[in-house]
Design an enzyme around this catalytic site. Structure first.
Site, PDB file in Angstrom:
ATOM      1  CD  GLU A 299     -27.104   9.484  28.362  1.00 13.57           C
ATOM      2  OE1 GLU A 299     -26.788   9.382  27.565  1.00 13.57           O
ATOM      3  OE2 GLU A 299     -28.755   8.688  28.993  1.00 13.57           O
TER       4      GLU A 299
ATOM      5  NE  ARG B 246     -38.956   7.068  31.059  1.00  9.95           N
ATOM      6  CZ  ARG B 246     -38.105   7.630  30.791  1.00  9.95           C
ATOM      7  NH1 ARG B 246     -37.563   7.140  31.381  1.00  9.95           N
ATOM      8  NH2 ARG B 246     -38.012   9.054  29.885  1.00  9.95           N
TER       9      ARG B 246
ATOM     10  CE  LYS C  99     -32.726  12.576  26.828  1.00 14.16           C
ATOM     11  NZ  LYS C  99     -31.415  13.281  27.197  1.00 14.16           N
TER      12      LYS C  99
HETATM   13  P1  ATP Z   1     -35.132   9.855  27.516  1.00 13.92           P
HETATM   14  O1  ATP Z   1     -35.630   8.336  27.329  1.00 13.92           O
HETATM   15  O2  ATP Z   1     -35.891  10.189  26.696  1.00 13.92           O
HETATM   16  O3  ATP Z   1     -33.786   9.609  25.917  1.00 13.92           O
HETATM   17  P2  ATP Z   1     -33.347   9.985  29.517  1.00 13.92           P
HETATM   18  O4  ATP Z   1     -33.868   9.877  31.052  1.00 13.92           O
HETATM   19  O5  ATP Z   1     -31.939   8.937  28.537  1.00 13.92           O
HETATM   20  O6  ATP Z   1     -34.814  10.077  28.294  1.00 13.92           O
HETATM   21  P3  ATP Z   1     -31.669  11.968  30.588  1.00 13.92           P
HETATM   22  O7  ATP Z   1     -31.192  13.198  29.899  1.00 13.92           O
HETATM   23  O8  ATP Z   1     -30.591  10.877  30.636  1.00 13.92           O
HETATM   24  O9  ATP Z   1     -33.076  11.264  29.245  1.00 13.92           O
HETATM   25  O10 ATP Z   1     -32.333  12.308  31.810  1.00 13.92           O
HETATM   26  C1  ATP Z   1     -32.125  13.270  33.193  1.00 13.92           C
HETATM   27  C2  ATP Z   1     -33.535  13.546  34.201  1.00 13.92           C
HETATM   28  O11 ATP Z   1     -34.245  13.001  33.425  1.00 13.92           O
HETATM   29  C3  ATP Z   1     -32.858  11.903  34.481  1.00 13.92           C
HETATM   30  O12 ATP Z   1     -32.790  11.799  35.826  1.00 13.92           O
HETATM   31  C4  ATP Z   1     -33.909  11.441  34.094  1.00 13.92           C
HETATM   32  O13 ATP Z   1     -34.960   9.630  34.782  1.00 13.92           O
HETATM   33  C5  ATP Z   1     -35.311  12.019  34.011  1.00 13.92           C
HETATM   34  N1  ATP Z   1     -35.817  11.685  32.896  1.00 13.92           N
HETATM   35  C6  ATP Z   1     -36.017  11.740  31.606  1.00 13.92           C
HETATM   36  N2  ATP Z   1     -37.074  11.465  31.170  1.00 13.92           N
HETATM   37  C7  ATP Z   1     -38.276  11.724  32.384  1.00 13.92           C
HETATM   38  C8  ATP Z   1     -39.907  10.915  32.122  1.00 13.92           C
HETATM   39  N3  ATP Z   1     -40.697  10.696  31.202  1.00 13.92           N
HETATM   40  N4  ATP Z   1     -40.397  11.740  33.520  1.00 13.92           N
HETATM   41  C9  ATP Z   1     -39.994  11.667  34.187  1.00 13.92           C
HETATM   42  N5  ATP Z   1     -37.999  12.055  34.664  1.00 13.92           N
HETATM   43  C10 ATP Z   1     -37.630  11.800  33.387  1.00 13.92           C
HETATM   44 MG    MG Z   2     -30.642   8.343  30.881  1.00 14.57          MG
END
Ligand code: ATP
Ligand code: MG
Length: 557
Positions: free
Chosen positions: A35, A260, A270
């Site tokens: 995102e 994760r 984020k």
């Molecule tokens: P955050 O929780 O930090 O806001 P998010 O999951 O909302 O992160 P996205 O931009 O939606 O962030 O993530 C893009 C991809 O990265 C998704 O497939 C998500 O599962 C993966 N991802 C995000 N954070 C992690 C993490 N800590 N470890 C592994 N994969 C991750």
């Molecule tokens: Mg997300």
């Protein structure tokens, strides 16, 4: 099972089995779906490495797809940073760059289709009312009074929503699934909401936007993603994605969830990183203390080290905390191989070689890397006035201190053995300079029977380049910031001493050629890299990427 897949992580094993069975005509198409509402962090690196590497290993491809369904939080700045970071990590997606917003038309028509099939309805309840009727994990939810509207009325209202006749939050489109489902995500989730906000890609074409959950699975389907890999928190959303795909009769991509990455002494969310930036706790998303890819890049972490780290931690379904020292070890391993050596005195102490003529100057060749002759050599200058590290001198050294003290000898790296003959003081009692003599017979190797244990780094006063150095420590002082009672006040867990700035450090002249992409090992001091944002023509600024050893554990435990 394919024998090649044995010993590999569960995702690679599943994919190998699928490919072996000829599923999806043997094709593997994955995607990394950020995102664009923040910078990427090291957790994303895990997702990026997994998706791109898996695609490559199976001869497939990986898409970069921006899941840009929320115009309120998204910015072009973030999309640009994400593209930069993925490329910097070493992956390319070619022409396969996609945006959920490219599918807004498709998604709108999918919504119409579900309304026509009696599977979606317009709700007039407010967000609060919807939440109140949603039930809890132990109690079923209740149907909205608007759940049984006619298809005709729903169609009409949806079109009026789209036409901008209602204000934000006045109506939503919901899927008609099951208010008593044990899975909360299945209790008539919202599919579309009204947001009178222009979108960074579609401008003001839309005032209704699909929810992430209504866009994500279908975007995968539209792109023909075969294996949709995501983190465990999406497992509960999978039945909903599958429900949409089934009702809309779309291509079925299979979703698999892995754990994760959680990293000690930092935060990987984020929302929290955004808070650090907006509260000016750090200088920006790319502050070298941030666990963002931009921060790590600026700190001097090579992309190879991050990829090695992701390979080392592997993929599983178990939630775990990874120690920061594992990441730092990967950085050290990489830099030990690739970083040219140089000498830099962080806290200078002047040394005058009294038996060396004032107008004399010698040049010694010094290897750029002790084990890699192909990295060449450079010349270092020796003159009467030098600087050494304050720490390398003690007035009353203990017997195990193999550096300089009154009457003691030490070897200058790549130079002579010197002996401290006199200590000169300032009026305030602090040490002004050391007066030393040198032994001309000791250049390079010491003569037979001449034993000097200590070797220290130094620079020639006349040639040294003045630099500023930032030393970094962990951003947080506890391993799991915000854990337990600190959930609300996680900022209290910040380490108040996460940055130390040293002025007036003196480096040998070769560092004038440094670039941000090439870290140096300042001998005995650690790995350092030029900070292009902060450097000026007059004053180069260096970040310490990582220490030579993991001293942190020793000091703090
Ligand atoms: P955050 O929780 O930090 O806001 P998010 O999951 O909302 O992160 P996205 O931009 O939606 O962030 O993530 C893009 C991809 O990265 C998704 O497939 C998500 O599962 C993966 N991802 C995000 N954070 C992690 C993490 N800590 N470890 C592994 N994969 C991750
Ligand atoms: Mg997300």
């Amino acid at each position: 099972m394919n024998t090649e897949a044995a010993g590999k992580d569960f995702i690679r094993q599943i994919i190998a089995t699928d490919v072996g069975a000829g599923k999806n005509a043997g094709q593997v198409i994955t995607r990394f779906p950020p995102e664009p509402n923040g910078f990427l962090h090291i957790g994303h690196a895990k997702a990026i490495c997994l998706n791109f590497n898996v695609a490559q290993e199976f001869g497939g491809r990986c898409h970069l797809r921006f899941d840009d369904t929320n115009p309120v939080k998204e910015e072009v700045l973030y999309a640009d940073a994400i593209r930069d970071d993925v490329a910097w990590l070493g992956f390319s997606w070619g022409k396969h760059e996609f945006y959920a917003s490219d599918y807004f038309d498709d998604l709108y028509h999918m919504a119409l289709k579900l309304i026509e099939a009696g599977l979606a309805y317009i709700d007039d309840l407010s967000a609060e009312q919807i939440r109140a009727l949603r039930g809890t994990l132990t109690e079923p939810g209740q149907n909205s009074p608007h759940r049984d509207r006619s298809v005709k009325e729903n169609l009409e209202l949806f079109q009026r929503m789209r036409a901008g006749e209602f204000g934000n939050g006045e109506r939503v489109l919901r899927a008609k699934i099951d208010m008593s489902s044990p899975n909360m995500n299945m209790r008539d989730p919202v599919m579309y909401r009204i947001l009178h906000t222009p979108h960074h890609r579609t401008g003001d074409t839309w005032c209704i936007y699909p929810m992430y959950d209504f866009a994500h699975g279908q975007s995968d389907a539209l792109e023909g993603i075969t294996h949709s890999l995501c983190t465990l928190e999406f497992a509960d959303h999978r039945p909903l994605y599958d429900w949409f795909i089934e009702k809309l009769e779309l291509h079925q991509s299979r979703q698999f969830e892995y754990s994760r990455l959680n990293l000690g002494y930092t935060v990987l969310s984020k929302r929290k990183l955004q808070e650090l930036v907006s509260n000016a706790v750090v200088s920006g998303w790319d502050d070298p203390r941030m666990p963002t890819l931009a921060g790590m890049r600026r700190r001097g972490f090579p992309p190879q080290a991050l990829r090695k780290f992701c390979a080392r931690i592997g993929i599983s379904k178990n939630d775990s905390w990874i120690d920061m020292s594992i990441l730092e070890d990967c950085v050290r391993d990489e830099l030990n191989e690739t970083a040219p050596r140089a000498m830099c005195v962080l806290r200078p102490l002047k040394v005058v070689i009294t038996d060396y003529p004032e107008d004399k100057q010698e040049e010694f060749a010094a290897p750029n890397h002790p084990q890699q002759p192909e990295m060449g050599e450079r010349n270092i200058q020796f003159t009467r006035e030098l600087f050494i590290e304050q720490d390398d001198f003690m007035l009353e050294p203990p017997s195990k201190f193999f550096r300089l003290g009154p009457g003691r000898e030490v070897r200058l790296r790549n130079g002579y053995v010197i002996k401290c003959e006199e200590v000169v003081y300032n009026d305030d009692g602090s040490i002004k300079e050391l007066r030393c003599t040198h032994d001309p017979a000791t250049l390079g190797a010491a003569p037979e029977g001449r034993k000097v244990k200590g070797v220290i780094h130094w620079v020639s006063a006349a040639h040294a380049v003045k630099i500023r150095v930032h030393l970094y420590d962990r951003l947080f002082q506890v391993e799991t910031p915000g854990a337990g009672a600190h959930a609300e006040n996680w900022l209290e867990d910040l380490n108040p001493d996460s940055i130390e700035t040293l002025e007036g450090c003196l480096a040998e002249p070769c560092i004038s050629e440094a670039t941000p992409a090439q870290a140096y090992q300042f001998e005995r001091c650690g790995y350092f890299c030029l900070d292009a944002h902060q450097s000026t023509a007059e004053l180069p600024v260096f970040n310490r990427t990582v220490t030579l050893r993991d001293s942190w554990v020793k000091v703090n435990k």
